[in-house]
Design a protein around this motif. Structure first.
Motif, PDB file in Angstrom:
ATOM      1  N   ALA A 185      41.841  -4.868 -32.822  1.00  0.00           N
ATOM      2  CA  ALA A 185      41.576  -3.303 -32.741  1.00  0.00           C
ATOM      3  C   ALA A 185      42.483  -3.462 -31.246  1.00  0.00           C
ATOM      4  N   ALA A 186      42.832  -4.580 -30.533  1.00  0.00           N
ATOM      5  CA  ALA A 186      43.761  -4.180 -29.414  1.00  0.00           C
ATOM      6  C   ALA A 186      44.976  -4.314 -29.877  1.00  0.00           C
ATOM      7  N   LEU A 200      34.426   2.143 -35.900  1.00  0.00           N
ATOM      8  CA  LEU A 200      33.242   2.631 -36.685  1.00  0.00           C
ATOM      9  C   LEU A 200      34.029   4.618 -36.340  1.00  0.00           C
ATOM     10  N   ALA A 201      34.904   4.781 -35.226  1.00  0.00           N
ATOM     11  CA  ALA A 201      35.170   5.713 -35.461  1.00  0.00           C
ATOM     12  C   ALA A 201      35.890   6.169 -36.575  1.00  0.00           C
ATOM     13  N   ALA A 202      37.188   4.892 -37.177  1.00  0.00           N
ATOM     14  CA  ALA A 202      38.152   5.233 -38.163  1.00  0.00           C
ATOM     15  C   ALA A 202      36.393   5.020 -39.367  1.00  0.00           C
ATOM     16  N   SER A 203      36.061   4.088 -39.630  1.00  0.00           N
ATOM     17  CA  SER A 203      35.630   4.543 -40.775  1.00  0.00           C
ATOM     18  C   SER A 203      34.616   6.153 -40.590  1.00  0.00           C
ATOM     19  N   GLY A 204      33.909   6.521 -39.346  1.00  0.00           N
ATOM     20  CA  GLY A 204      33.010   7.889 -39.757  1.00  0.00           C
ATOM     21  C   GLY A 204      34.689   8.769 -39.743  1.00  0.00           C
ATOM     22  N   SER A 205      35.978   8.826 -40.061  1.00  0.00           N
ATOM     23  CA  SER A 205      37.060   9.871 -40.118  1.00  0.00           C
ATOM     24  C   SER A 205      37.433   9.669 -41.424  1.00  0.00           C
ATOM     25  N   GLY A 206      36.766   8.711 -42.299  1.00  0.00           N
ATOM     26  CA  GLY A 206      36.968   8.361 -43.376  1.00  0.00           C
ATOM     27  C   GLY A 206      38.036   7.342 -44.052  1.00  0.00           C
ATOM     28  N   ASN A 217      43.843  10.201 -31.328  1.00  0.00           N
ATOM     29  CA  ASN A 217      43.567  11.269 -29.900  1.00  0.00           C
ATOM     30  C   ASN A 217      44.736  11.014 -29.166  1.00  0.00           C
ATOM     31  N   ALA A 218      45.715  10.402 -29.564  1.00  0.00           N
ATOM     32  CA  ALA A 218      46.848   9.852 -28.500  1.00  0.00           C
ATOM     33  C   ALA A 218      47.923  11.201 -28.663  1.00  0.00           C
ATOM     34  N   GLY A 219      48.198  12.025 -30.386  1.00  0.00           N
ATOM     35  CA  GLY A 219      48.877  12.862 -30.724  1.00  0.00           C
ATOM     36  C   GLY A 219      50.292  12.507 -31.160  1.00  0.00           C
ATOM     37  N   LEU A 220      49.988  10.891 -31.560  1.00  0.00           N
ATOM     38  CA  LEU A 220      50.975  10.136 -31.715  1.00  0.00           C
ATOM     39  C   LEU A 220      51.417  10.392 -33.695  1.00  0.00           C
ATOM     40  N   THR A 221      52.384  10.012 -34.101  1.00  0.00           N
ATOM     41  CA  THR A 221      52.853  10.061 -35.503  1.00  0.00           C
ATOM     42  C   THR A 221      53.388   8.767 -36.265  1.00  0.00           C
ATOM     43  N   LEU A 222      52.297   7.365 -36.470  1.00  0.00           N
ATOM     44  CA  LEU A 222      52.655   6.704 -36.545  1.00  0.00           C
ATOM     45  C   LEU A 222      53.657   6.595 -38.284  1.00  0.00           C
ATOM     46  N   PRO A 223      54.436   5.127 -38.567  1.00  0.00           N
ATOM     47  CA  PRO A 223      55.129   4.805 -39.703  1.00  0.00           C
ATOM     48  C   PRO A 223      54.047   5.175 -40.706  1.00  0.00           C
ATOM     49  N   GLY A 224      55.339   6.012 -41.851  1.00  0.00           N
ATOM     50  CA  GLY A 224      54.502   6.715 -42.904  1.00  0.00           C
ATOM     51  C   GLY A 224      53.350   8.264 -42.835  1.00  0.00           C
ATOM     52  N   GLY A 225      53.876   7.843 -41.469  1.00  0.00           N
ATOM     53  CA  GLY A 225      53.618   9.738 -41.286  1.00  0.00           C
ATOM     54  C   GLY A 225      52.330  10.342 -40.723  1.00  0.00           C
ATOM     55  N   ALA A 285      43.992  -2.595 -40.267  1.00  0.00           N
ATOM     56  CA  ALA A 285      45.119  -1.603 -39.256  1.00  0.00           C
ATOM     57  C   ALA A 285      44.833  -0.709 -39.502  1.00  0.00           C
ATOM     58  N   ALA A 286      44.487   0.490 -39.704  1.00  0.00           N
ATOM     59  CA  ALA A 286      44.026   1.592 -39.845  1.00  0.00           C
ATOM     60  C   ALA A 286      43.718   1.928 -38.494  1.00  0.00           C
ATOM     61  N   VAL A 287      43.115   0.792 -38.182  1.00  0.00           N
ATOM     62  CA  VAL A 287      42.145   1.191 -36.662  1.00  0.00           C
ATOM     63  C   VAL A 287      43.438   1.556 -35.527  1.00  0.00           C
ATOM     64  N   ALA A 288      44.310   1.555 -35.834  1.00  0.00           N
ATOM     65  CA  ALA A 288      45.854   2.079 -35.249  1.00  0.00           C
ATOM     66  C   ALA A 288      45.596   3.804 -34.709  1.00  0.00           C
ATOM     67  N   LYS A 289      44.912   4.181 -37.168  1.00  0.00           N
ATOM     68  CA  LYS A 289      45.097   5.272 -36.374  1.00  0.00           C
ATOM     69  C   LYS A 289      44.526   6.616 -35.683  1.00  0.00           C
ATOM     70  N   VAL A 290      43.264   5.170 -35.320  1.00  0.00           N
ATOM     71  CA  VAL A 290      42.136   6.784 -34.185  1.00  0.00           C
ATOM     72  C   VAL A 290      42.423   6.492 -33.252  1.00  0.00           C
ATOM     73  N   TYR A 291      43.825   5.148 -32.750  1.00  0.00           N
ATOM     74  CA  TYR A 291      44.354   5.181 -31.300  1.00  0.00           C
ATOM     75  C   TYR A 291      45.297   6.682 -31.848  1.00  0.00           C
ATOM     76  N   ALA A 292      45.831   6.521 -32.701  1.00  0.00           N
ATOM     77  CA  ALA A 292      47.316   8.115 -32.449  1.00  0.00           C
ATOM     78  C   ALA A 292      46.819   8.936 -32.731  1.00  0.00           C
TER      79      ALA A 292
END
Lengths: 299, 299
Positions: free
Chosen positions: B185-186, B268-274, B290-298, B281-288
């Motif tokens: 998560a860090a 939990l936020a990652a799992s709850g959002s599908g 929430n911050a309006g960021l686009t990760l590599p891969g779109g 590593a998809a825990v990074a998507k929760v942060y992205a």
């Protein structure tokens, strides 16, 4: 009339070590600090003499190794600040952990005076500072890098060139500090959690350092807890400052950083309960106290 | 009439790999799973045939590689459970991450039937499982270790012997999972925080992996984010289970674990959002997100 001389501002635990490394590299090195004893010790060890006013125009590089943005600003632009005294083309090597926006602002004000600026936060702690083997996360113009090169070579064994844009060095430093701050606290959390389950701290380090749970922070700091030695290589209070900077930057970007925030609370509890000047591994004492555990060394 | 045969219960991502490693080591290996296709695949790959009833008395070791304590208990003591069918002296090698108290309870119930029990949680992921190069954090009687040795040799390249007391293996596994869960998560928090400051994810990995902020978790998982590849080597939902176990154990010891709790919220936020079935590593998507960021891969 630049002569290759360097002045270092800030002769604390980091700066004194870095100043010694500059001297050993054969650079004419002036050292300044508000603590007159620190200056006298450095001059007794070979540091060059002369007031700031006397030497300012002879300097190729000014290395600023103070605690934070306010002190960096004061050294450069405060009452009797150095920036206005320097020759055009001198490089300011700014080593404190500051927000990227602060670095950009200071660089612009230096540029107005014809000065070069290297955004150059350091990583590695006091031992590597004294050895001249720091890591430096640097960004700035090619001219700034070139002018600073002799000093950088003397102080660092790893120089990360993060490009031409001032602020990139400070950004990467903030990212690094976020992780180190979290991971030292996580070491404290996991080491003491293990104790509640019968895992002795030395066994914790022996096994986890070989498992997926390991981190640089764990391997660096768990030995301090095991030895019961909290001599400050890096103090708890550094994290109040550095994670504070990280969270300020994050807030500015509307970025939520829950693990960073949780870690900061643990350092605040450590500092608030009188451990602020101890080694940051003392964050483990907060966990131990809350869980009724006795750490090695009796605390 | 033990013959050196092994049965593995659970042919999921970990168990199928471990079963293959047992086969390659030349051990007669029976594989069982509620998924009949997984059993058929294993038998087609050389797995030994025969119903549980037919082979139970021939087994030296039963390796249980299921998801949690409830499944482990069901395999051993549920309707048609294996434990009552085994010969005295057979060793049960219990690999799921369970609370130490659960391990002690299961071991006692096995002992009542004359069975040996090895508390043997594994670490290393599916690739190392298939390679027979897992780390195993094991504790139990010397007799249990001796009986399990051929299977352990086949499955693991690193066997940590944590002593005679069942529960020690599970305790160390919980400590390790606490750290890995926090540190993945860090990684997500720091990688995305860096993006808000202009630090590209690939630069983040390149630099931080050489700095004090590094961890095994970061070096293992940041590449998944950079590649935009969330094929689950270890899924987000594993952390709901494992950090849940960690926090249950911690609560039982009245141990507050704020970083662990903060990390679990992110999973939990990652799992709850599908994202539960994606790589952790998809825990990074929760942060992205929430911050309006686009990760590599779109994403």
């Amino acid at each position: 009339m630049a002569s290759g001389a360097v002045a270092i501002f800030g002769l604390g635990a980091m700066g004194a070590g870095m100043a010694g490394a500059l001297l050993r590299a054969g650079l004419t090195t002036h050292g300044y600090d508000i603590n007159a004893d620190a200056v006298a010790r450095f001059q007794a060890a070979g540091g060059a003499t002369g007031s700031v006013e006397e030497v300012a125009e002879t300097l190729d590089a000014v290395v600023v190794v103070v605690v934070n943005a306010a002190q960096t600003e004061a050294v450069l632009f405060g009452d009797n600040g150095i920036a206005a005294k320097l020759s055009a083309g001198t490089v300011v090597v700014a080593c404190a952990t500051v927000a990227p926006d602060v670095a950009r602002d200071l660089a612009a004000r230096c540029a107005d005076l014809g000065l070069l600026y290297l955004d150059a936060p350091v990583s590695g702690g006091t031992i590597r500072a004294a050895d001249g083997t720091l890591s430096i996360l640097a960004s700035g113009s090619r001219a700034a890098f070139a002018k600073a090169q002799p000093a950088l070579d003397a102080m660092a064994s790893q120089l990360f060139d993060l490009g031409d844009e001032v602020g990139a060095g400070s950004s990467m430093k903030a990212v690094n500090q976020m992780l180190v701050g979290i991971q030292i606290a996580a070491m404290g959390e996991a080491l003491t959690f293990g104790m509640t389950q019968g895992v002795a701290p030395d066994k914790f380090l022996e096994i986890i350092s070989q498992c997926a749970g390991t981190s640089w922070a764990l391997e660096s700091r768990a030995p301090h807890v095991i030895a019961g030695d909290y001599t400050p290589l890096s103090a708890v209070d550094i994290w109040l400052k550095d994670l504070g900077i990280v969270l300020d930057i994050a807030k500015g970007a509307k970025f939520g950083a829950p693990l960073t925030a949780a870690a900061l609370q643990q350092y605040l509890a450590a500092s608030g309960s009188g451990l602020g000047k101890e080694d940051d591994a003392a964050v483990a004492k907060v966990y131990a106290r809350n869980a009724g555990l006795t750490l090695p060394g009796g605390e």
